[in-house]
Scaffold this motif. Structure first.
Motif, short mmCIF file in Angstrom:
data_model
loop_
_atom_site.label_atom_id
_atom_site.label_comp_id
_atom_site.label_asym_id
_atom_site.label_seq_id
_atom_site.Cartn_x
_atom_site.Cartn_y
_atom_site.Cartn_z
N MET B 112 0.83 -1.21 0.00
CA MET B 112 0.00 0.00 0.00
C MET B 112 0.86 1.26 0.00
O MET B 112 0.47 2.28 -0.58
CB MET B 112 -0.97 -0.02 1.17
CG MET B 112 -2.11 -0.96 0.88
SD MET B 112 -3.34 -0.99 2.15
CE MET B 112 -4.12 0.58 1.91
N LEU B 113 2.01 1.20 0.66
CA LEU B 113 2.92 2.34 0.56
C LEU B 113 3.33 2.54 -0.90
O LEU B 113 3.46 3.66 -1.38
CB LEU B 113 4.17 2.11 1.41
CG LEU B 113 4.01 2.16 2.93
CD1 LEU B 113 5.34 1.91 3.60
CD2 LEU B 113 3.46 3.51 3.34
N MET B 114 3.55 1.41 -1.60
CA MET B 114 3.98 1.52 -3.00
C MET B 114 2.88 2.09 -3.89
O MET B 114 3.15 2.77 -4.87
CB MET B 114 4.40 0.15 -3.52
CG MET B 114 5.74 -0.32 -2.98
SD MET B 114 6.00 -2.05 -3.31
CE MET B 114 6.43 -2.01 -5.04
N THR B 115 1.63 1.76 -3.59
CA THR B 115 0.57 2.28 -4.46
C THR B 115 0.32 3.76 -4.19
O THR B 115 -0.23 4.44 -5.03
CB THR B 115 -0.76 1.53 -4.26
OG1 THR B 115 -1.13 1.66 -2.89
CG2 THR B 115 -0.66 0.08 -4.63
N SER B 116 0.69 4.23 -2.99
CA SER B 116 0.27 5.59 -2.64
C SER B 116 1.44 6.53 -2.32
O SER B 116 1.22 7.58 -1.74
CB SER B 116 -0.69 5.53 -1.46
OG SER B 116 -0.07 4.84 -0.41
N PHE B 117 2.64 6.16 -2.69
CA PHE B 117 3.79 7.02 -2.36
C PHE B 117 3.70 8.34 -3.12
O PHE B 117 3.11 8.41 -4.20
CB PHE B 117 5.09 6.31 -2.71
CG PHE B 117 5.37 6.29 -4.19
CD1 PHE B 117 4.80 5.33 -4.99
CD2 PHE B 117 6.18 7.25 -4.78
CE1 PHE B 117 5.03 5.30 -6.35
CE2 PHE B 117 6.42 7.23 -6.14
CZ PHE B 117 5.84 6.27 -6.93
N SER B 118 4.29 9.37 -2.51
CA SER B 118 4.49 10.57 -3.33
C SER B 118 5.92 11.06 -3.14
O SER B 118 6.27 12.14 -3.55
CB SER B 118 3.50 11.66 -2.94
OG SER B 118 3.83 12.16 -1.67
N ASN B 119 6.72 10.22 -2.49
CA ASN B 119 8.10 10.56 -2.25
C ASN B 119 8.90 9.29 -2.44
O ASN B 119 8.47 8.21 -2.02
CB ASN B 119 8.21 11.06 -0.80
CG ASN B 119 9.57 11.64 -0.53
OD1 ASN B 119 10.58 11.00 -0.80
ND2 ASN B 119 9.60 12.85 0.01
N LEU B 120 10.06 9.41 -3.06
CA LEU B 120 10.82 8.20 -3.36
C LEU B 120 11.23 7.45 -2.10
O LEU B 120 11.39 6.23 -2.13
CB LEU B 120 12.05 8.54 -4.21
CG LEU B 120 11.75 8.99 -5.64
CD1 LEU B 120 13.02 9.25 -6.40
CD2 LEU B 120 10.94 7.93 -6.36
N GLY B 126 8.38 1.22 1.02
CA GLY B 126 7.34 0.29 0.62
C GLY B 126 7.92 -0.97 0.00
O GLY B 126 7.54 -2.09 0.35
N ILE B 127 8.88 -0.77 -0.89
CA ILE B 127 9.48 -1.93 -1.56
C ILE B 127 10.13 -2.84 -0.53
O ILE B 127 9.97 -4.07 -0.56
CB ILE B 127 10.51 -1.47 -2.62
CG1 ILE B 127 9.79 -0.81 -3.79
CG2 ILE B 127 11.33 -2.64 -3.12
CD1 ILE B 127 10.73 -0.29 -4.85
#
Lengths: 636, 466
Positions: B112-120, B126-127
């Motif tokens: 879910m972090l990967m689907t909603s990140f806005s910062n690398l 997330g990864i």
């Protein structure tokens, strides 16, 4: 228009009914209900047809009907609706599909009697009719593609219906895969249409083509892609070998799917896209010559086949070739005319052969038949009518439709005309051969078979009689101008809104030429009849065993070794490369691989070496990949 | 954000709650957690437009770290749904203790972090959060050597790719001075407008791409996936093939199509070449496999290749096409993996022969096999066709040659997808032992079948929520 949905959904309901609860009902009820679901479609199709008729209020005939179900797909800015339509072309196809479909359903109630999968058979048959209707009624290319794939699937299921026999399963798969190759062409054409027109609706695409916004190269590419699709479905060279094998399916299936309806989908596609094909002369030439070679090759193979259904199958391939010849010279209404009459008499012949096979207790070899005339009179007379119609006996339906095609071809390409006449001559010969060997002379089967021989029940003979009448009078649809002035060329006029200018551009031969052509056609018919009569009646000869044949006859009997050629070229060469490939399965799938060419086979050999399970190598590949990506992009 | 919190806190609770409790209870709890997260997500999706003008939900979110817009919520919903399907079909008869459940939940949090990140930084977190539990899950069949091997392999290669990915982040930071997706997007598009080509930024993009291509197992970074898929326990394999793939594709799409879309001419061709090679490689290699599971692994590589097209497409076209394809692939993959799992019984031999005689065993399972295989092969009236159609038509004008590669690839795929039918329906020597199918499994099988057929017959249903 709600009526269109009734036409479309009635077979689907029949399918759900027979598929889900048909198993628990007596055969009769399942069979009749699914037949009635087709009858409902037929009656409504008739209503649509009558509504499209010109009348006092609307001398030009009613408008085309359209009905939009729901938005099917909306990817980005391209919307595709689940929309169906019925214009004049579609209404003809609908009548053929539901009309002949209904007769064949009736026939099957008796023919499939006692089969374990009775309910399944009717479910598949209804599903087929549904998909075929989707194919012709869709008002965009995606709907057409859906129907196209759907009928392919039903054909697969029905060819392999008796799947306990491994050979039949193989035939089914061969048909499916050959069709998929054709479908790939259709799909490419579809995407070309999307990319050039941004729409899949017939009206938008044809309007774009007419306005000249498409380049000739693009139109030619689209047309050739579509024709590749048609090659697969309508069994043209080089994708025709599946159709004779498809005879493994029950005979009503051969009559409905592999003679009257599904295989004509390719013809329908070309007629539907006549606007595009008229703009692509190169594609038309391709169609003409492919159609011509298919017509002659298949007729030659048909000469020496001894399986009654195989003869009819090759004959179907040959007749489809004739329709493509007509399409190649732009005679769309003539092709449709032949499509309809062919549907009548070929369905009749297949059902007749089914009746014979039924009576003979499953025997399909004509050498073991003979003299059936006295045992099965109704089958005899109806089969005779079918034979006369297909061989071009004057005043029978086949005579008119073939004559129409030949006359148009003559004005454009006399060489093609001559070759087509040769093909017609061969057609006459092999059809009379089958007919005479089967029904005349003395009985050559075993005593038990002779004892068992009987005329088929009414459910089989009634459809035969109806189809025989249609084969007799089908020519009335499009009488040549020679015979009558007021009602001449009814079909051509009927189709004129769909075909537009395409038809007017065609030159018709003068009356004297037409009389001459007709005379030649009649003499060809008589020659074929006399030759076969002399051979099989006067000399009472029986077709020889395969081993006794020599020279050209042997080639014909072995179907010109095309299957073996495909096997050698595509299958063997890839099998040699694919060491781990499942040998038993290799046949067709390896053949498919062959299409992707040997370059890829070489790569696939490399792949298994690359995937060696060692992590060091994998990491190395990754590093090489990253470096390559960086270097190529930065220093390009 | 609520959904992420629910899952994250819930995962901790499940982990400790389950220490002394029977397995069934923690499973039930996980399912309830997922349903709660799902309903919160659906609520977010329905209200996302009303929250503020841009449609961005920023209220709980740390500044510039996560973003809950329509796309990210939609991807998250698919992610949670896929996990639900996996749990529903792969929870009986296997050991699935609270520890494994907790790990999977943590992994989904990472997703879910990967689907909603806005910062690398968040993407990287997330990864890692997704992958580290996966390394353990891959080796969760402790007594099985193959499972251990695949865990080590996955870990080593994953670590390697993470390093590449981080390097890419560093380069990009060096070039643009920011790790925020929006600033990077602005900086890169400004640079292209000025007509400058910055090698620093450019190398960063390529390295990021390599890292993402590894996650979705695309050529030439896919070598791990057939081995790892093959060796891992079935439940982990299907988790990787569906949940992980959804998360990775969502991140890939958001990073490249949304974030770096303006500089597509820098990376488009490279990615398209990789996509074409992935499709051809996956499909051709799959033909030769005698193991059904390995065939599915290669086919999953091929599917990743198709889905890469969405990243090359125009933003909105690509998003919907990707969403439909992810749903189509997930719904058919879980059913097929389920059948694979059950037909193989206790042993770890996954050859095609396991399916011998399935046709005689059960009509409904045959139907599920047929529909799922059709969907994977992209036959019309199944979701797979709708997905392929969307993807193919979205790139036709920009990369026509990729389309032809994909068409050829999907024609080849018929050969291996249909091979199983021969075993299931035409084979006489059926050695297959019937297994008991619980109510729960029937429900989820029916659910995935319904999704496949519904999306196939009416793909526009997906876009209704728009």
């Amino acid at each position: 228009m709600g009526m269109l949905f009734v036409i479309l959904l009635s077979p689907l309901i029949g399918f759900l009914f027979s598929g889900i609860i048909g198993k628990y009902l007596p055969e009769k009820i399942t069979g009749w209900i699914s037949s009635l679901s087709i009858l409902v479609s037929f009656i409504f199709s008739l209503q649509v047809f009558l509504d499209l008729m010109p009348n006092v209020a609307e001398p030009a005939g009613g408008p085309a009907f359209e009905a939009i179900g729901f938005t099917f797909l909306s990817v980005g800015d391209v919307f595709v609706d689940f929309a169906i339509q019925a214009d004049r072309l579609t209404s003809l196809m609908m009548l053929v599909i539901t009309g002949i479909g209904f007769l064949i359903h009736l026939y099957s109630i008796s023919y499939m009697h006692g089969d374990k999968g009775f309910y399944k058979f009717f479910a598949y048959l209804n599903l087929f009719v549904f998909n075929m209707l989707v194919l012709v009624m869709g008002s965009n290319f995606l709907m057409l593609f859906f129907g196209w794939e759907g009928v392919g699937l039903c054909s697969y299921l029905l060819i392999g219906f008796w799947y306990r026999n491994a050979e039949y399963g193989k035939a089914a798969r061969k048909a499916f895969i050959m069709n998929r190759i054709g479908d790939l062409g259709l799909l490419v054409g579809l995407f070309l249409v999307i990319s050039s027109c941004k729409s899949l609706n017939y009206s938008d695409v044809f309007a774009a083509a007419k306005s000249g916004s498409l380049s000739t190269e693009m139109v030619t590419a689209i047309c050739i892609s579509f024709f590749i699709g048609a090659m697969g479905k309508s069994a043209q060279i080089p994708l025709y070998t599946w159709l004779p094998d498809a005879m493994a399916g029950p005979t009503p299936v051969s009559a409905l799917i592999h003679a009257a309806t599904m295989v004509t989908a390719g013809v329908y596609l070309v007629v539907r896209c006549n606007v595009l094909f008229e703009m692509a002369p190169a594609a038309q030439q391709l169609i003409l010559w492919i159609g011509l070679s298919t017509s002659i090759l298949a007729a030659l193979i048909g000469l020496k086949q001894n399986d009654i259904k195989k003869v009819l199958a090759y004959s179907t391939v040959s007749q489809l070739g004739l329709m493509f010849i007509a399409l190649g010279v732009g005679a769309y209404s003539a092709a449709m005319f032949h499509l309809i009459t062919h549907a009548f008499f070929k369905a009749l012949l297949f059902l007749g052969s089914g009746s014979v096979i039924h009576g003979m207790g499953g025997e399909q070899d004509i050498r073991k038949m003979g003299g059936l005339k006295s045992y099965m009179p109704v089958t005899y007379y109806t089969f005779l009518i079918g034979t006369l119609a297909i061989s071009g006996m004057p005043l029978f339906s086949g005579f008119f439709s073939k004559d129409e095609i030949l006359a148009t071809v003559f004005t454009q390409q006399p060489v093609v005309w001559f070759l087509a006449v040769v093909s017609a001559l061969i057609t006459g010969v092999y059809m009379f051969r089958v007919f005479l060997v089967t029904f005349m002379g003395g009985f050559r089967g075993t005593e038990t078979q002779k004892h068992h021989l009987h005329e088929s029940p009414a459910l089989i003979t009634v459809p035969l009689i109806i189809l025989a009448i249609l084969s007799l009078v089908g020519g009335l649809l499009n009488l040549p101008e020679l015979f009558t002035h007021d009602h001449a060329q009814w079909l051509k006029h009927w189709l004129s809104p769909v075909l537009g200018n395409a038809q007017d551009a065609l030159h018709h031969p003068s009356h004297s030429t037409e009389w001459m052509l007709m005379g030649i056609a009649v003499s060809v018919f008589i020659a074929a009849f006399l030759y076969t009569r002399n051979k099989y009646i006067s000399h009472a000869s029986v077709p020889e065993e395969d081993a006794e044949m020599t020279g050209a006859a042997k080639w014909s009997a072995h179907k010109f070794y095309v299957d073996e050629l495909y096997d050698k070229v595509f299958v063997r060469s890839t099998e040699r490369l694919g060491s781990t490939m499942d040998k038993a399965d290799g046949g067709i799938f390896a053949g498919l691989m062959g299409w992707v060419s040997s370059g890829i086979s070489y790569m696939s050999g490399l792949f298994s070496k690359v995937q060696n399970g060692r992590i060091q190598y994998y990491l190395l590949y990754m590093v090489i990949g990253v470096i390559l990506m960086l270097v190529i992009n930065i220093f390009k | 954000m609520t959904s992420l919190l629910i899952l994250f806190l819930g995962a901790i609770v499940v982990l400790y709650y389950g220490i002394n409790k029977p397995e069934g209870k923690s499973l039930l709890m996980t399912v309830i957690l997922l349903l709660a997260a799902l309903s919160s997500l659906v609520y977010d999706l329905l209200t996302v437009k009303n929250r503020n003008v841009l449609g961005w939900l920023t209220e709980y979110v740390p500044e510039n770290m996560l973003i809950w817009n329509f796309n990210s919520i939609a991807f998250s919903i698919v992610l949670v749904l896929a996990f639900l399907l996996v749990l529903g079909l792969f929870s009986r008869n296997n050991y699935i203790g609270a520890d494994l459940l907790g790990l999977m939940l943590f992994s989904v949090c990472g997703g879910m972090l990967m689907t909603s990140f806005s910062n690398l930084i968040m993407l990287f977190l997330g990864i890692e959060c997704l992958s580290i539990p996966l390394y353990v899950l891959a080796g969760s069949k402790k007594s099985d050597l193959a499972s251990n091997e695949s865990a080590v392999k996955y870990f080593l290669m994953g670590a390697f790719s993470t390093a590449i990915f981080l390097m890419g982040c560093a380069f990009l930071y060096g070039g643009t001075g920011s790790l925020e997706l929006e600033s990077i997007s602005r900086a890169t598009s400004m640079i292209t407008h000025l007509g400058i080509k910055s090698n620093l930024i450019f190398s960063g993009i390529i390295l990021l791409m390599a890292g993402m291509l590894f996650k979705i197992s695309a050529f030439p970074f896919h070598f791990w996936s057939p081995d790892v898929y093959d060796g891992s326990p079935n439940r982990t394999t299907v988790f990787m093939a569906t949940v992980v793939k959804i998360a990775a594709f969502a991140a890939f799409y958001r990073l490249f199509n949304e974030g770096l879309g303006d500089v597509k001419n820098w990376w488009g061709v490279t990615l398209a070449v990789s996509a074409g090679a992935t499709i051809l490689f996956g499909n051709i290699a799959a033909i030769r496999q005698s193991s059904f599971k390995r065939m599915l692994a290669y086919s999953s590589v091929a599917h990743a290749g198709y889905m890469l097209m969405a990243i090359l497409a125009l933003p909105q076209n690509g998003f919907w096409a990707l969403l439909v394809y992810l749903i189509a692939y997930t719904s058919s993959a879980v059913s097929v993996f389920y059948l694979l799992d059950r037909t193989s019984g206790e042993n770890s031999n996954f050859s095609f022969d396991n399916f011998n005689g399935l046709g005689k065993q059960s009509k409904w399972l045959s139907l599920i096999l047929i529909v799922s295989m059709f969907s994977m092969a992209g036959i019309p009236m199944t979701a797979g066709f709708a997905g392929k159609y969307g993807l193919f038509s979205s790139i036709i004008t920009s990369y026509p040659w990729l389309l032809y590669a994909a068409l050829i690839g999907s024609a080849i795929s018929i050969a291996y997808y249909f091979r199983v039918f021969k075993h299931a329906f035409f084979s006489e020597d059926g050695t297959l032992v019937a297994w008991k199918i619980g109510t729960m499994e029937w429900i989820f099988l029916a659910l995935s079948l319904t999704i496949t057929l519904l999306v196939g017959c009416w793909p526009a249903v997906i876009t209704l929520c728009k």
